[in-house]
Design an enzyme around this catalytic site. Sequence first.
Site, PDB file in Angstrom:
ATOM      1  N   THR A 145      -8.272  10.121  26.505  1.00 38.28           N
ATOM      2  CA  THR A 145      -7.380   9.450  25.877  1.00 38.28           C
ATOM      3  C   THR A 145      -8.081   8.404  25.024  1.00 38.28           C
ATOM      4  OG1 THR A 145      -5.921   9.574  27.868  1.00 38.28           O
ATOM      5  CG2 THR A 145      -5.849   7.602  26.433  1.00 38.28           C
ATOM      6  N   GLU A 146      -7.686   8.286  23.876  1.00 38.47           N
ATOM      7  CA  GLU A 146      -8.389   7.275  22.776  1.00 38.47           C
ATOM      8  C   GLU A 146      -9.664   7.684  22.665  1.00 38.47           C
ATOM      9  OE1 GLU A 146      -6.150   6.082  21.070  1.00 38.47           O
ATOM     10  OE2 GLU A 146      -4.355   5.346  22.151  1.00 38.47           O
TER      11      GLU A 146
END
Lengths: 444, 398
Positions: B143-144
Amino acid sequence: MKVFMLGWEFPPYISGGLGTACYGLTRGLDEVGVKVLFVLPTALPQGAGQAGPAAVSVVSAGPKTKGGAEEKGQGVFEHMEMRVLPAVLQAYGQPADYAKAVEKLRRLQAKGQWKAAGISIPIGALAPGALAGGYRGDLMGQVRRYATLAAQLALEEKFDVIHAHDWMTYPAGLTVAALTGKPLAVHVHSTEFDRSGEHVHQQVYDIERAGMHGADCVICVSHLTRSIVLGRYGVPAEKVQVVYNAVDPPKGGDFDVTPIRRDEKIVLFLGRITMQKGPEYFLRAAKKVVEKYKKVRFVITGSGDLIGSAVELTAALSLGRYVTFTGFLRGDDVDRVFRMADLYVMPSVSEPFGIAPLEALSHNVPVIISKQSGVSEVLTHVLKVDFWDVDEMANKILAVLRHPPLQRVLREQGQIELRKLSWRDAAQRCKVIYEQLAGAASVA
Amino acid sequence: MASVVFYFQVHQPFRLRRYSVFDSGTNYFDEQSNARVCQKVASKCYLPTNAVIAELIRAHQGRFKVSYSITGMAIEQFRRYAPEVLVSFQELAATGCVEFIAETYHHSLAFLYHRDEFMDQVQMHRRLVEDVFGQRPRVFRNTELTYNNDVAKLAEEMGFDVILSEGADHVLGYRSPNFLYVPPNCRRLALLLKNYRLSDDIAFRFGNRGWSEWPLTAGKFARWVDQINGNGYVCNLFMDYETFGEHQWADTGIFDFLRALPGKVMGIGDNDFLTISEAAARYPASGELDVPHMISWADIERDISAWLGNSMQANALYELYALADDVRASEDPQLIEDWRKLQISDHFYYMCTKYFADGDVHKYFNPYESPYDSYINYMNILDSVRARLARAKSARAG
């Protein structure tokens, strides 16, 4: 640069935010090198019955009190002088015919005859009891008296600009301006619409309107107030400026702070108990909070015309064991009550600015403010609600009480944000305004 | 030869509805606003950009390649609110020029809090990509682009060949993001790092008229790409897909830029386009890159402080994952799904107080008036989940 400043509150004699603002602004002006001659009536605070001296000895115009309130430990000003006039401006409370009065003053001045008590400014008689919001006795008479004495004083002093705070000093400001030809700035800390909703007192409105239109510059404490000044008073936009209020860091020193009960969280309301401040919404939110959370005490600090109905509402909502009324507090007692609080709520229906939330933050207390306030224009790290939305107010009060991390972040960020709001900056903005006014006046 | 590696992130969170402490329902999501945003972004970005990509693949006869990561959250919302978007991605998958990569199904920070939950979500997403696009993902991104040595190690153990992260200055030092690296203690996992200067020229600066390089033309950008020759192999352009048409509106000329870029890049020397897996297969790793602390592609800090930077965020995440074992054991599919959707990283991003007063990008994407409102709302919903969990527990005990 020297300012002839007309106010009606100054610490320690205060009934609300105006005195705090005048003190902070004057100190800020002192710091930026502006000389201030502060002209104060011998004011008694509204609701002073509980906490203040019963009477203040009347000091005649003239005696110079260098440094103002220094003997009260409020700090020493380098560039400030204070004059106290024997007029009593007691409350939050027109100039009908300045020309005549001014003419008379001029004649007297020319003859070298001064007799303050004998001068009267023709003004419509006031029907007794017609005033709302606790305007007692012959307030209008006192407003005129203050104007007259201030005018008299002004002729003996040298200054560049006149700065008048709120409507009770506007007649004085207009009179002094007419007499001396000096530019006038009026400072709008609150309007009749904030204090009385739609049921405005016509005379007060007229004085406000005349003051704003007669002034060379109108200083508002927020854009919210500026929009009222433009919309309700029809003042040309180009002469209306916004200077936000600020806050002083709290005084050091240890207080013996003992909570009312150690296992209770304290939610604080501090302000006049009037329609404008929304005590009813505070109590209705409190009712919803105690449905979910019992270890809480709601402390209501202040006095005002709705105190009776607030007590009645407390009883009607069966909130007796959760609510404490302290009456009007001042000085160290205010510091104490802030230090005891876990949360400060300002549910104002209409709040031109609202200094109290800044004071709460400066005491490291998280804050909930109504969106209908000027201070919500400058604060982002606070919780905001519509004053009428008691469900949401209760939701947020509960969140602060239940979640320590929320309190922590509000405190941390609030402290950082607070540092951006200084009276020195506010004073600097006023100084710029003074210089513009004085410059324009000298050209003219 | 310099190879451009385009990787686009496609994600839409399930935004929460206003949930007061006095509410008691179990519907936590703002159906209306989720539908509205999804359809808006579909028409401004996903559909037109997919059309351009498809057109470019056709025009360049398979020499134009891109890679996507599409979260489970986005795919669920496409199915519900904009099925034509999913179809257009499937059409891209069928060209053979598009790679789909894996991440946590719920776009979560589970790696930081619960390894089993993290691996379950990665498996869910892997299966989803296989089902929807017919590809078995070989590449992982967390994530990210949150990343450290441990993320890499686990990704390798889970069978991935390549992992992506941010080419953050504070981990690269003098080294360049235009080479491939290998994480410590990994044997075959390749690490590709975002070239944030060139990526952000497109993603953040493209429409900025105050920028000294404005207007950015495809020809100019292709020359910058060509400068990599002799000093690297790849140009990793990693960005949110919403760059096209949503962050940079169509009137900035972003679509014309995208349309022209492949021709310009391939027109200089033998520069080309590769999918992530192709780049990892073609080029060798140039050395080991040690990343002991968590980095990400967010904010100038390039760390995880956008989601875990204040006490509210730490508290909300802690309380969320404190329920993990009980929720996972509850055998209540609806409860598990709701709890997982509460893991979407966006919920914590909304609580970020960095720059809040300055009104920057954090504010733009924030459906709440303040980070405090977001935290209060979230914690009220967590209360409800906790109550359901307690009821489920006592029901089973009874």
